[in-house]
Design a protein around this motif. Structure first.
Motif, PDB file in Angstrom:
ATOM      1  N   ARG A 187       0.838  -1.214   0.000  1.00  0.00           N
ATOM      2  CA  ARG A 187       0.000   0.000   0.000  1.00  0.00           C
ATOM      3  C   ARG A 187       0.871   1.263   0.000  1.00  0.00           C
ATOM      4  O   ARG A 187       0.584   2.235  -0.706  1.00  0.00           O
ATOM      5  N   ALA A 188       1.950   1.227   0.776  1.00  0.00           N
ATOM      6  CA  ALA A 188       2.861   2.377   0.796  1.00  0.00           C
ATOM      7  C   ALA A 188       3.495   2.570  -0.590  1.00  0.00           C
ATOM      8  O   ALA A 188       3.575   3.685  -1.111  1.00  0.00           O
ATOM      9  N   HIS A 189       3.896   1.447  -1.193  1.00  0.00           N
ATOM     10  CA  HIS A 189       4.544   1.525  -2.505  1.00  0.00           C
ATOM     11  C   HIS A 189       3.593   2.083  -3.560  1.00  0.00           C
ATOM     12  O   HIS A 189       3.989   2.822  -4.448  1.00  0.00           O
ATOM     13  N   LYS A 191       1.258   4.251  -3.150  1.00  0.00           N
ATOM     14  CA  LYS A 191       1.175   5.712  -3.040  1.00  0.00           C
ATOM     15  C   LYS A 191       2.368   6.362  -3.738  1.00  0.00           C
ATOM     16  O   LYS A 191       2.249   7.390  -4.385  1.00  0.00           O
ATOM     17  N   TRP A 192       3.496   5.738  -3.564  1.00  0.00           N
ATOM     18  CA  TRP A 192       4.720   6.222  -4.225  1.00  0.00           C
ATOM     19  C   TRP A 192       4.590   6.120  -5.746  1.00  0.00           C
ATOM     20  O   TRP A 192       4.927   7.045  -6.486  1.00  0.00           O
ATOM     21  N   HIS A 194       1.849   6.203  -7.495  1.00  0.00           N
ATOM     22  CA  HIS A 194       0.931   7.256  -7.939  1.00  0.00           C
ATOM     23  C   HIS A 194       1.658   8.591  -8.048  1.00  0.00           C
ATOM     24  O   HIS A 194       1.498   9.328  -9.015  1.00  0.00           O
ATOM     25  N   LEU A 196       4.828   9.144  -8.491  1.00  0.00           N
ATOM     26  CA  LEU A 196       5.772   9.146  -9.615  1.00  0.00           C
ATOM     27  C   LEU A 196       5.040   9.330 -10.940  1.00  0.00           C
ATOM     28  O   LEU A 196       5.473  10.099 -11.801  1.00  0.00           O
TER      29      LEU A 196
END
Lengths: 215, 215
Positions: A187-189, A191-192, A194, A196
Motif C-alpha cells: 500500500r505504501a509503494h 502511493k509512491w 501514484h 511518480l
C-alpha cells in the motif's frame, strides 16, 4: 541449459488428450506451490495426477517444458487482460489501479503465481520468456505515460518505466510471500507509484521531476 | 542441485597456492562479467588464467564452488564494512547514505558485483547464501530503526526493512545494468528511502505512517 528442449512433443488436439495435459499442468502448479522448483520432478507430477510417467513423456520432454508452457499461458493471459485495460478511457492513476486489480485477480485464479514466477527466475531456460515479458511491460508503460502527456526523452521515460515495473514486481512478490497481496508496504509503494506517475506527466523533464521529489 | 558439492577441495596454505587460487577467482569474475554464468565453465577459467585444468580441480570440484567462494568473500567484505558504519554515531539518514557509498565503493573495487549477484540468483546452490545475507541485512535495518526510535510492532518494522532491502537491491542492480550506479531512478528512490526512514521513526505506528504518505 540454454539448449534445453522446451517444446511440447506434440500439440494436443483431442478432448481426452487435452484433459490429460490439463491434469499434468494443474499437478505441476500444485507441486510448485508446495515445494518450489527444487522438489519438482516428472515422477512426482505423474504420481500426483495418477498417470503413467510414459504418458507424461509422450507430451513433455522434461519438467521445464511443463513449467514453460504454464508460464507462457499465464503471461499471455496477463497480456490479454492488460490490453483491454490500456485501451480503456480511464485516467492514468485509474488505469494503474485497474492493472493492480487485474494482477491480484489472476493470482487468485491461477493460484501459484508466486511459485511460477520464482521458477522463471531459477530456470535459465525460462529467462528469455521473462525478459520478453518485461520488455513488453516497459513498452506499455512508456506508451501509457506518453498518452497522458509525459514528454521526457526516451532514455529517462524508459528508466522510470523500468523502475516502476521492477519494483512493482519485487514488492508484489514479497507481499504475496507474506500472505497479504496488499500488505502495508504494498500500500505504501502504491502511493509512491501514484506520485511518480503524476509527477512524470506534470513535469517537463526529469530534472524538474527530481527537484519535486525533494525529501 | 541442492546436494552440489560447494566446498573447496582443500584450503590453501602456501603463498604459491594462494596465488593460483586468486588467479582462478579473478579469471572467474572476469568471465562472469563478460558472458554471465551461462557461458562460464571450468575449461574457460583454466584457459584464461593459463593453468592446467587439473590444477583447478585440485582445489575446486566445479565452477559453482568457485562462484560460491567468491560470493562468500564478497558478502563477508560487505558485512565487515557495514558493521563499522552501523556502530558509528552518525544520524539515521547519514548512516543510510554511508551504506550506499560503501556499496558503490565495493562495486568499483570488486568490479563484477552485478554478474556475481546474478549468478547467485541463477545457481540454486547459492540461494542459501543469498537468503542468509538478506536475513542479516533486514535484521540490521530493524536494529538501526529501533535505535533511532521506531517503536512499531516487529511484524510491521520487519516488513518495512524487507521492503527497503529488496527495492534497494533491485533498483541498484538495474542502475548498474544501465551503466550508472546513481542514475535518475536510483536518486529518486533514495529520496523515497529517506522519507520512509524518517517517517518510520517519527510515526508511533504504521497506521500513522501510512496516513502521512497520502499521495
Amino acid at each position: 541449459m540454454t539448449s534445453l528442449d522446451l517444446k511440447m512433443r506434440r500439440e494436443p488436439r483431442q478432448q481426452r488428450t487435452l484433459a490429460i495435459i490439463q491434469k499434468i499442468e494443474q499437478a505441476t502448479l500444485a507441486l510448485l506451490k508446495e515445494g518450489g522448483i527444487g522438489l519438482l520432478n516428472t515422477n512426482a507430477i505423474a504420481e500426483r495426477c495418477d498417470i503413467d510417467i510414459k504418458s507424461l513423456y509422450r507430451f513433455f520432454p522434461n519438467k521445464e517444458a511443463i513449467v514453460y508452457r504454464l508460464a507462457e499461458q499465464w503471461l499471455e493471459e496477463i497480456r490479454q487482460r492488460e490490453q483491454a485495460i490500456y485501451q480503456s478511457d480511464l485516467g492514468l492513476v485509474e488505469i494503474w489501479d485497474a492493472l493492480d486489480d487485474m494482477i491480484d485477480g489472476i493470482e487468485q485464479q491461477f493460484s501459484g503465481y508466486g511459485a511460477l514466477w520464482q521458477a522463471m527466475d531459477v530456470i535459465p531456460a525460462l529467462h528469455g520468456l521473462e525478459q520478453a515479458h518485461e520488455t513488453l511491460q516497459i513498452d506499455n508503460m512508456v506508451v501509457l505515460l506518453r498518452k497522458h502527456g509525459c514528454c521526457w526523452p526516451q532514455k529517462d521515460i524508459t528508466e522510470l518505466a523500468r523502475y516502476l515495473y521492477r519494483t512493482w514486481d519485487v514488492v508484489k512478490q514479497g507481499s504475496i510471500e507474506q500472505g497479504e497481496a496488499r500488505g502495508l508496504m504494498w500500500r505504501a509503494h502504491k502511493k509512491w507509484q501514484h506520485r511518480l506517475l503524476l509527477s512524470a506527466v506534470k513535469c517537463r523533464d526529469s530534472a524538474e521531476f527530481e527537484q519535486g521529489l525533494a525529501d
